[in-house]
Design an enzyme around this catalytic site. Sequence first.
Site, PDB file in Angstrom:
ATOM      1  N   SER A 279       0.837  -1.192   0.000  1.00  0.00           N
ATOM      2  CA  SER A 279       0.000   0.000   0.000  1.00  0.00           C
ATOM      3  C   SER A 279       0.885   1.260   0.000  1.00  0.00           C
ATOM      4  O   SER A 279       1.728   1.400  -0.875  1.00  0.00           O
ATOM      5  CB  SER A 279      -0.959  -0.051   1.202  1.00  0.00           C
TER       6      SER A 279
ATOM      7  N   HIS B 176      -7.749  -5.888   0.844  1.00  0.00           N
ATOM      8  CA  HIS B 176      -6.527  -5.090   0.917  1.00  0.00           C
ATOM      9  C   HIS B 176      -5.464  -5.728   1.799  1.00  0.00           C
ATOM     10  O   HIS B 176      -4.272  -5.610   1.531  1.00  0.00           O
ATOM     11  CB  HIS B 176      -6.873  -3.691   1.443  1.00  0.00           C
TER      12      HIS B 176
END
Length: 264
Positions: free
Chosen positions: A109, A240
Amino acid sequence: MSATGAATGTGPAPEAGTTAELRARWLSGRRPKTETTLDLYCFAHAGGSAGEFVRWGGALPGIRLWAVKLPGRVPRQDEAPYLSISDLVSDLVEQVDFGQRDFAFFGHSLGALIAFETTRALRRAGLRVPRALLLSSMRPPPISTRRNVHQLPDDELLAEIERRWGALPLVVQEAPDLKRLALRYLRADAELADSHEYVAEEPLDIPITTFAGDEEDPGQLDWSAHTRSTFTKHLLPGGHFYFRDPRTQAELLRLIGDALATEI
């Protein structure tokens, strides 16, 4: 610290010390039980801590794993956080000698963006660059996202973060002190992302491998424009934080090991 950071107050105070002291300040790792031939430096996601990645070391034979510890996050939570990726990367490259032997970067990320910009900064400085770049769950630059997320009130900030990356762990949501602490880390990291200004350069000459969960935007996988070397992408089950599922984590670590085995 870079002159910009010192002048504008966008990062911690300058750090002094020997090479070994600076590495210990910035990096966390466990002594491997067997011989290793390559260092893998891991950059955490927004609000993340180094500890989550240090535990991966035993599953990557021949590789010594290091987690990058950023000021303002555990275990350096009492230090002022960086609010500019350029200042962060400038100081990191100045203070840490990554290239003592062959190495690679993994970033998840926001950490993927920091790993990418650190690689480019090493190249600009004429220093040794990673043998490979492993990037997880992050869209390639230039990134078009909502700006000034870090200025949102707490409830709106949390809603935006959970929209992008999923809900905070239940244990954090149910503990007010933990929730306030998590929001403090996330707000600082959101400002890092908000303030990032991508400057186009020549593609890298190193392999890039990308990873993402199959519940995420598949556009996060396509970093092919940023390398003149080989490019490989992997879609794994989950959202995620796909790698927090033990089975998916095992597959991710196998893929990382395979990618780096070809580079050692």
